[in-house]
Design a protein around this motif. Structure first.
Motif, short mmCIF file in Angstrom:
data_model
loop_
_atom_site.label_atom_id
_atom_site.label_comp_id
_atom_site.label_asym_id
_atom_site.label_seq_id
_atom_site.Cartn_x
_atom_site.Cartn_y
_atom_site.Cartn_z
N THR A 76 90.00 43.74 -50.55
CA THR A 76 88.77 43.02 -50.25
C THR A 76 87.57 43.80 -50.77
O THR A 76 87.53 45.04 -50.67
N VAL A 81 84.31 45.61 -43.53
CA VAL A 81 85.58 45.66 -42.80
C VAL A 81 86.06 47.10 -42.67
O VAL A 81 85.64 47.98 -43.44
N TRP A 105 91.59 43.09 -40.70
CA TRP A 105 91.14 42.01 -41.59
C TRP A 105 92.30 41.38 -42.36
O TRP A 105 92.27 40.19 -42.67
N TYR A 108 94.25 38.05 -41.34
CA TYR A 108 93.85 36.69 -41.73
C TYR A 108 94.68 36.24 -42.94
O TYR A 108 94.97 35.06 -43.09
N ILE A 128 89.71 39.62 -52.72
CA ILE A 128 88.84 38.74 -51.94
C ILE A 128 87.39 39.21 -52.13
O ILE A 128 87.10 40.40 -51.98
N SER A 130 83.24 37.77 -51.09
CA SER A 130 82.65 36.73 -50.25
C SER A 130 81.15 36.91 -50.08
O SER A 130 80.63 38.02 -50.15
N PRO A 133 78.43 36.06 -44.34
CA PRO A 133 78.34 37.27 -43.53
C PRO A 133 79.47 37.32 -42.50
O PRO A 133 79.80 36.30 -41.90
N LEU A 134 80.06 38.48 -42.33
CA LEU A 134 81.18 38.62 -41.39
C LEU A 134 80.67 38.65 -39.96
O LEU A 134 79.76 39.41 -39.65
N GLY A 135 81.27 37.83 -39.12
CA GLY A 135 80.91 37.83 -37.70
C GLY A 135 79.52 37.29 -37.44
O GLY A 135 78.94 37.56 -36.40
N GLY A 137 78.77 34.03 -37.26
CA GLY A 137 78.81 32.65 -36.75
C GLY A 137 78.79 31.61 -37.85
O GLY A 137 78.60 30.42 -37.59
N SER A 139 81.39 31.44 -39.93
CA SER A 139 82.82 31.28 -40.15
C SER A 139 83.37 31.89 -41.43
O SER A 139 83.98 31.20 -42.26
N SER A 140 83.15 33.18 -41.57
CA SER A 140 83.79 33.88 -42.67
C SER A 140 85.31 33.85 -42.48
O SER A 140 86.06 33.83 -43.45
N SER A 141 85.75 33.82 -41.22
CA SER A 141 87.20 33.88 -40.96
C SER A 141 87.91 32.64 -41.51
O SER A 141 88.88 32.74 -42.25
N LEU A 144 87.89 32.52 -45.26
CA LEU A 144 88.93 33.37 -45.84
C LEU A 144 90.31 32.73 -45.71
O LEU A 144 91.09 32.70 -46.67
N ARG A 227 75.57 41.48 -33.19
CA ARG A 227 76.84 40.94 -32.74
C ARG A 227 77.24 41.76 -31.54
O ARG A 227 77.60 42.93 -31.67
P1 ADP Z 1 82.92 34.69 -38.31
O1 ADP Z 1 84.06 33.80 -38.59
O2 ADP Z 1 81.87 34.07 -37.45
O3 ADP Z 1 82.32 35.30 -39.53
P2 ADP Z 1 84.99 36.21 -37.02
O4 ADP Z 1 84.95 37.36 -36.08
O5 ADP Z 1 85.68 34.97 -36.58
O6 ADP Z 1 83.48 35.92 -37.44
O7 ADP Z 1 85.67 36.64 -38.37
C1 ADP Z 1 85.27 37.80 -39.05
C2 ADP Z 1 86.48 38.61 -39.49
O8 ADP Z 1 87.17 37.90 -40.55
C3 ADP Z 1 86.12 39.93 -40.10
O9 ADP Z 1 85.93 40.93 -39.12
C4 ADP Z 1 87.33 40.22 -41.00
O10 ADP Z 1 88.40 40.72 -40.23
C5 ADP Z 1 87.69 38.82 -41.49
N1 ADP Z 1 87.07 38.54 -42.81
C6 ADP Z 1 86.22 37.54 -43.08
N2 ADP Z 1 85.83 37.58 -44.40
C7 ADP Z 1 86.46 38.64 -44.94
C8 ADP Z 1 86.48 39.23 -46.25
N3 ADP Z 1 85.74 38.74 -47.26
N4 ADP Z 1 87.25 40.31 -46.42
C9 ADP Z 1 88.00 40.82 -45.44
N5 ADP Z 1 88.02 40.32 -44.19
C10 ADP Z 1 87.26 39.25 -43.93
#
Ligand code: ADP
Ligand code: MG
Length: 399
Positions: A76, A81, A105, A108, A128, A130, A133-135, A137, A139-141, A144, A227
């Motif tokens: 990534t 992370v 991470w 996922y 990966i 991106s 923004p992680l965390g 809100g 929805s980076s999760s 991904l 956060r």
């Molecule tokens: P949100 O979905 O609101 O951004 P979450 O806590 O649900 O917050 O998801 C964030 C987590 O998803 C990160 O802490 C990481 O583990 C994973 N994640 C998301 N995007 C990436 C990325 N580009 N590379 C690695 N891990 C990622």
């Protein structure tokens, strides 16, 4: 100084470069999936209710190639992370499970591999990158997970069912990331389309696009860049409280409960459970009314519903925080703002504001200067796009 959100092509270029550095060849497969902002309908998805999210031009890109053997290597580019940012594991054969592991991470990715709906999957190498923004809100999760699933579809096609794809990605988050999330994030990451929000019925999975292409309208996303660490435990607690309330009401889910029924049962549940249920029942109604208002172009009405939603999340559901409340209050002081609210799970992350295009600069300035906590990334978007970012993305304080 305002700066642009990178175009998808630039994120792909970054991922390609990192791939070449790590693996010494060009990637053969390049895919992406969007983050999202939820306009209204918060904490309703896991109650079988309605949500109204919109896909963003903030994306997760996955590039890679099939491996001759069974080994999987993922890197990534994201520095937010925990290390290591390069992970290797073996693709299980004969259907044996792929357990969660470290670093967090990578779960996922592992989860999506585990729940992928066709076999056999080959090994692969992937990078990966991106802009979600992680965390925060946004929805980076899910972005991904869905990008990863789309990548696997290029290696070993499944039946192409989009809803089943979203459900598989949701399962990945449940079993491997340990987050019992609803279906909203994954569905909008799969089905989101430009210049539209999506009204999603989280029970039937019916998705109704709601046009959002009025050029005089802007959706402004503001990242509080905080956060709070309680997020992890609070989410499952809220979910449990909703199930308790539904069970006292004799319902399968709060989607089937009315406010009258809740009032009638108030003596049979504690005040906290009552408040949680009240938020959900009213928020589901607000979301349906809100989508109708947007279709009619009644932005005043939609804005009012956004504010009601925020107040309810703050007072009844108790998932807001000082920083989010301040950003919302500051936004509401600006002429041309229809409404504002926290968006996403809460305890930090972003707010979303609906406003007239001509008020954007004023709103950004006011939110930055008035809110003691209003810092960092400010994104202005409309019509499903996010054309501009302002300020740097600071590291989030915990607490
Ligand atoms: P949100 O979905 O609101 O951004 P979450 O806590 O649900 O917050 O998801 C964030 C987590 O998803 C990160 O802490 C990481 O583990 C994973 N994640 C998301 N995007 C990436 C990325 N580009 N590379 C690695 N891990 C990622
Ligand atoms: Mg998430």
């Amino acid at each position: 100084m305002a700066s642009r959100v990178p175009a998808v092509s630039e994120v792909v270029e970054e991922a390609r470069r990192l791939f070449e550095q790590n693996f010494g060849s060009r990637p053969e497969v390049e895919v992406c999936a969007p983050g999202r902002v939820n306009l209204i309908g918060e904490h309703t998805d896991y109650n079988d209710g309605f949500v109204l999210p919109m896909a963003l031009a903030l994306v997760t890109v996955v590039v890679g190639t099939r491996d001759a053997g069974r080994s999987v290597t993922i890197v990534t580019a994201n520095e937010d992370v925990a290390e290591p940012r390069r992970v290797e594991f073996q693709m299980p054969n004969d259907g044996s499970p792929l357990s969660p592991g470290q670093p967090g991470w990578a779960n996922y990715v592992r989860g999506v591999v585990q729940h992928y709906r066709a076999s056999p999957l080959p090994g692969f190498k992937a990078v990966i990158a991106s802009t979600v923004p992680l965390g925060g809100g946004l929805s980076s999760s899910a972005s991904l997970e869905v990008a990863m699933y789309t990548f696997l579809q290029q290696l070993q096609p499944d039946d192409g069912d989009p809803v089943a794809k979203a459900v598989a990605c949701q399962q990945a988050e449940h079993t491997h990331a340990g987050v019992p999330c609803g279906i909203m994030d994954q569905l909008v990451a799969v089905l989101g389309r430009k210049a539209h929000a999506l009204l999603i019925d989280c029970r039937s999975m019916e998705v109704t696009p709601v046009p959002l292409s009025d050029p005089s309208l802007v959706i402004l996303i503001t990242n509080s860049n905080v956060r709070h660490s309680l997020t992890g435990s609070e989410y499952p607690t809220r979910r449990k409280q909703c199930m308790e309330a539904a069970s006292v009401l004799g319902k399968g889910s709060l989607r089937d409960a009315t406010l009258e029924e809740l009032e009638g049962a108030r003596g049979r549940m504690d005040e906290v459970t009552y408040s949680r249920a009240r938020h959900v029942i009213q928020e589901i109604q607000r979301t349906v009314r809100g989508s109708e208002a947007l279709k009619r172009g009644s932005y005043q009405e939609f804005g009012k519903l956004m504010v009601e939603s925020h107040n309810s999340l703050r007072d009844l559901y108790e998932v807001s925080c000082r920083e989010l409340d301040e950003l919302v209050l500051a936004a509401l002081e600006v002429d041309g703002v229809f409404g504002s609210r926290m968006t996403g799970g809460g305890f930090g992350g972003c707010t979303v504001t609906l406003l007239q295009a001509h008020a954007v600069d004023r709103a950004i300035l006011h939110m930055k200067t008035t809110g003691r906590y209003a810092t960092g990334l400010l994104l202005a978007g409309s019509s499903g796009a996010v054309p501009r970012a302002e300020g740097g993305h600071r590291r989030r304080p915990q607490g």
